[in-house]
Scaffold this active site. Sequence first.
Site, PDB file in Angstrom:
ATOM      1  N   TYR A  49     115.505 -70.520  31.570  1.00  0.00           N
ATOM      2  CA  TYR A  49     114.722 -71.637  32.192  1.00  0.00           C
ATOM      3  C   TYR A  49     114.553 -70.946  33.530  1.00  0.00           C
ATOM      4  CZ  TYR A  49     114.090 -75.217  29.317  1.00  0.00           C
ATOM      5  OH  TYR A  49     113.707 -76.096  28.180  1.00  0.00           O
ATOM      6  N   ASN A  84     103.331 -80.985  29.974  1.00  0.00           N
ATOM      7  CA  ASN A  84     103.919 -79.572  30.683  1.00  0.00           C
ATOM      8  C   ASN A  84     104.962 -79.978  31.594  1.00  0.00           C
ATOM      9  OD1 ASN A  84     101.989 -78.433  29.132  1.00  0.00           O
ATOM     10  ND2 ASN A  84     100.460 -78.093  30.878  1.00  0.00           N
ATOM     11  N   VAL A  85     105.874 -79.208  31.702  1.00  0.00           N
ATOM     12  CA  VAL A  85     106.895 -79.081  32.657  1.00  0.00           C
ATOM     13  C   VAL A  85     106.886 -78.309  33.844  1.00  0.00           C
ATOM     14  CG1 VAL A  85     108.636 -79.623  30.640  1.00  0.00           C
ATOM     15  CG2 VAL A  85     108.264 -77.344  31.377  1.00  0.00           C
ATOM     16  N   HIS A 101     107.538 -84.695  28.915  1.00  0.00           N
ATOM     17  CA  HIS A 101     108.626 -83.824  28.559  1.00  0.00           C
ATOM     18  C   HIS A 101     109.383 -83.348  29.731  1.00  0.00           C
ATOM     19  CE1 HIS A 101     106.475 -82.498  24.518  1.00  0.00           C
ATOM     20  NE2 HIS A 101     107.000 -83.457  24.476  1.00  0.00           N
ATOM     21  N   CYS A 112     127.423 -86.957  34.454  1.00  0.00           N
ATOM     22  CA  CYS A 112     127.101 -88.201  35.175  1.00  0.00           C
ATOM     23  C   CYS A 112     125.781 -88.759  34.989  1.00  0.00           C
ATOM     24  CB  CYS A 112     127.607 -88.486  36.349  1.00  0.00           C
ATOM     25  SG  CYS A 112     126.451 -87.558  37.789  1.00  0.00           S
ATOM     26  N   CYS A 131     126.954 -80.489  39.424  1.00  0.00           N
ATOM     27  CA  CYS A 131     126.671 -81.657  40.227  1.00  0.00           C
ATOM     28  C   CYS A 131     127.333 -81.996  41.479  1.00  0.00           C
ATOM     29  CB  CYS A 131     126.957 -82.748  39.249  1.00  0.00           C
ATOM     30  SG  CYS A 131     126.542 -84.377  40.049  1.00  0.00           S
ATOM     31  N   CYS A 134     129.763 -85.278  40.915  1.00  0.00           N
ATOM     32  CA  CYS A 134     130.992 -85.314  39.708  1.00  0.00           C
ATOM     33  C   CYS A 134     131.319 -83.724  39.493  1.00  0.00           C
ATOM     34  CB  CYS A 134     130.538 -85.893  38.601  1.00  0.00           C
ATOM     35  SG  CYS A 134     129.509 -85.217  37.633  1.00  0.00           S
ATOM     36  N   SER A 173      98.458 -77.826  21.267  1.00  0.00           N
ATOM     37  CA  SER A 173      98.153 -77.790  19.458  1.00  0.00           C
ATOM     38  C   SER A 173      98.257 -78.815  18.999  1.00  0.00           C
ATOM     39  CB  SER A 173      99.241 -76.389  19.096  1.00  0.00           C
ATOM     40  OG  SER A 173     100.475 -77.108  19.249  1.00  0.00           O
TER      41      SER A 173
END
Length: 235
Positions: A49, A84-85, A101, A112, A131, A134, A173
């Site tokens: 990512y 798209n992200v 998405h 959490c 995080c 937490c 697509s």
Amino acid sequence: MAFTGAGASAEAGIPTFRGKGGLWDKYKPEELATPHAFSKDPKKVWEWYKWRMSIISRAKPTRAHEVLAKWEERGILMGVVTQNVDGLHQVAGSKNVVELHGSVWRVRCSSCGIKYDLEFGRIPEEELPTCRRCHGLLRPDVVWFGEPIPHDQFNRAQKMFSEAEVILVIGTSGAVMPAAMLPINAAMEGKVLIEINPEETNLSSFSTIKIREPAGKAFDKLDKILWEEGSLEDR
Ligand code: OAD
């Protein structure tokens, strides 16, 4: 309204998933884009990512993103439902954007559930971000295979499709459900789909008009036809 997929960002240099040079040719989705992959090897998933985030962070909106934002501002486009992200619609100035998405510019605690927005281009520095509240593992707030689209986003998308008269289907697509059901259902209800994609897709047979060109080039021309040649009065 517009319904967009990876092809809408292809000219910005962001790889698509399927087709020539697509990500799913080189990488296995089950090792990178599933909840199981993240629990098994979160470092590998984060690495992938962050690599994608670094490509996106250098990308600029294409002419397609720009024109869609302009049309929304001028009141002839209701908004965009995107798969798209990358956040490029918002960078271009689109306001009414449904991200089916999720977004790579938001993270969510796998423990959490709290969400944190990241500024566009701000890639977490830690190998495994955690995080603040937490100390659980943070994950990209994107929809992975086997996960449902969040209800609020899906409902907003359905509302936009139900209110639209014409749907511009750009660079997708139509291979991933349930997202692709939205334009298919709209076509069955008699709405006009205009596909903008250099290739034939699963949605082509549902489309009334097909523009076989890269999205940036097509939108440059469409915008000129609508405004510069005076088909629509300046609003
Ligand atoms: P795909 O990668 O499946 O499809 C990209 C489409 O863009 C193809 O139909 C190409 O022909 C088209 N295309 C390529 N260059 C283009 C250009 N310059 N202009 C217009 N079209 C162009 O991408 P999506 O349909 O978005 O899901 O994929 C859907 C989902 O599959 C993604 O959101 C992602 C992926 O797995 C998740 O991550 C959940």
